[in-house]
Scaffold this motif. Sequence first.
Motif, mmCIF file in Angstrom:
data_model
loop_
_atom_site.group_PDB
_atom_site.id
_atom_site.type_symbol
_atom_site.label_atom_id
_atom_site.label_comp_id
_atom_site.label_asym_id
_atom_site.label_seq_id
_atom_site.Cartn_x
_atom_site.Cartn_y
_atom_site.Cartn_z
ATOM 1 N N PRO A 38 0.668 -1.173 0.086
ATOM 2 C CA PRO A 38 0.051 -0.029 0.180
ATOM 3 C C PRO A 38 0.950 1.372 0.031
ATOM 4 O O PRO A 38 2.044 1.325 0.131
ATOM 5 C CB PRO A 38 -0.968 -0.156 1.091
ATOM 6 C CG PRO A 38 -0.907 -1.656 1.613
ATOM 7 C CD PRO A 38 0.602 -2.146 0.999
ATOM 8 N N GLU A 39 0.258 2.375 -0.400
ATOM 9 C CA GLU A 39 1.015 3.338 -0.629
ATOM 10 C C GLU A 39 1.153 4.238 0.850
ATOM 11 O O GLU A 39 1.981 5.038 1.137
ATOM 12 C CB GLU A 39 0.361 4.788 -1.485
ATOM 13 C CG GLU A 39 0.578 4.300 -2.826
ATOM 14 C CD GLU A 39 -0.422 5.206 -3.742
ATOM 15 O OE1 GLU A 39 -0.520 6.387 -3.376
ATOM 16 O OE2 GLU A 39 -0.600 5.065 -4.914
ATOM 17 N N SER A 40 0.299 3.830 1.909
ATOM 18 C CA SER A 40 0.615 4.145 3.111
ATOM 19 C C SER A 40 0.467 3.105 4.002
ATOM 20 O O SER A 40 -0.649 2.092 3.977
ATOM 21 C CB SER A 40 -0.866 5.154 3.386
ATOM 22 O OG SER A 40 -0.728 5.636 4.764
ATOM 23 N N LYS A 50 8.837 -4.173 4.932
ATOM 24 C CA LYS A 50 9.319 -4.541 3.460
ATOM 25 C C LYS A 50 8.657 -3.603 2.333
ATOM 26 O O LYS A 50 7.316 -3.556 2.461
ATOM 27 C CB LYS A 50 9.273 -6.002 3.254
ATOM 28 C CG LYS A 50 9.744 -6.309 1.802
ATOM 29 C CD LYS A 50 9.602 -8.113 1.666
ATOM 30 C CE LYS A 50 8.518 -8.437 1.263
ATOM 31 N NZ LYS A 50 8.270 -10.118 0.985
ATOM 32 N N LEU A 51 9.185 -3.143 1.525
ATOM 33 C CA LEU A 51 8.925 -2.193 0.437
ATOM 34 C C LEU A 51 9.122 -3.053 -0.725
ATOM 35 O O LEU A 51 10.151 -3.573 -1.043
ATOM 36 C CB LEU A 51 9.626 -0.722 0.397
ATOM 37 C CG LEU A 51 9.671 -0.135 1.599
ATOM 38 C CD1 LEU A 51 10.320 1.407 1.523
ATOM 39 C CD2 LEU A 51 8.010 0.460 1.932
ATOM 40 N N HIS A 52 8.163 -3.358 -1.630
ATOM 41 C CA HIS A 52 8.183 -3.871 -2.762
ATOM 42 C C HIS A 52 7.494 -3.377 -3.974
ATOM 43 O O HIS A 52 6.383 -2.795 -3.824
ATOM 44 C CB HIS A 52 7.541 -5.286 -2.308
ATOM 45 C CG HIS A 52 7.754 -6.365 -3.422
ATOM 46 N ND1 HIS A 52 7.033 -7.402 -3.868
ATOM 47 C CD2 HIS A 52 8.769 -6.447 -4.604
ATOM 48 C CE1 HIS A 52 7.155 -8.082 -4.654
ATOM 49 N NE2 HIS A 52 8.221 -7.494 -5.525
ATOM 50 N N GLN A 121 7.999 6.912 -6.854
ATOM 51 C CA GLN A 121 6.791 6.435 -6.286
ATOM 52 C C GLN A 121 7.137 6.359 -4.762
ATOM 53 O O GLN A 121 8.318 6.037 -4.358
ATOM 54 C CB GLN A 121 6.519 4.950 -6.611
ATOM 55 C CG GLN A 121 5.222 4.575 -6.078
ATOM 56 C CD GLN A 121 3.833 5.278 -6.692
ATOM 57 O OE1 GLN A 121 3.766 5.213 -7.627
ATOM 58 N NE2 GLN A 121 3.076 5.568 -5.791
ATOM 59 N N ARG A 122 6.070 6.972 -4.039
ATOM 60 C CA ARG A 122 6.126 7.335 -2.542
ATOM 61 C C ARG A 122 5.548 6.242 -1.706
ATOM 62 O O ARG A 122 4.583 6.087 -2.108
ATOM 63 C CB ARG A 122 6.071 8.624 -2.175
ATOM 64 C CG ARG A 122 5.942 9.158 -0.692
ATOM 65 C CD ARG A 122 5.636 10.491 -0.471
ATOM 66 N NE ARG A 122 4.309 10.756 -0.953
ATOM 67 C CZ ARG A 122 3.681 11.938 -0.626
ATOM 68 N NH1 ARG A 122 4.480 12.955 0.036
ATOM 69 N NH2 ARG A 122 2.582 12.284 -1.134
ATOM 70 N N VAL A 123 6.142 6.050 -0.444
ATOM 71 C CA VAL A 123 5.330 5.282 0.412
ATOM 72 C C VAL A 123 5.537 6.083 1.775
ATOM 73 O O VAL A 123 6.487 6.269 2.089
ATOM 74 C CB VAL A 123 5.924 3.773 0.582
ATOM 75 C CG1 VAL A 123 5.295 2.899 1.737
ATOM 76 C CG2 VAL A 123 5.695 2.955 -0.663
#
Length: 130
Positions: A38-40, A50-52, A121-123
């Motif tokens: 998810p973006e947030s 974990k960012l994927h 792209q931002r999280v």
Amino acid sequence: MPDFFPAAQNDFAARLKWSVTTKYADANHEPLITLQVPESLLVNPGQKVKLHAKITDPDGNSTTLKWFQMPAGSYPKAIEITGSDTPVASFTIPEDAKTGHTMHFILKATDNGLPALTSYQRVIIEVRTR
């Protein structure tokens, strides 16, 4: 803090080329980033995150990746990111992070076309109470 100016200039140059190029394949196009998270995200102190993302390039160009922490959130310290040059990166939320602290992580994907084009792209991570 990253320098966004060269990417913006290359984007402008590509758009000028698009305006005089009749065939899609004769111009470069930016990589496409699809987050697999998810973006947030709501997280707890001490939690591993974990960012994927999935990266594709419409022109078949190779891409270089970089996950980085943007100094836009309210958490005041830098966080070490493991695998920052891969589609799957991770980090641990510091134990001193307080409820409501936010952290912004950006994925930068740059292709090797001419001109080289970049997508972002931002999280956003928000710390909650345990």
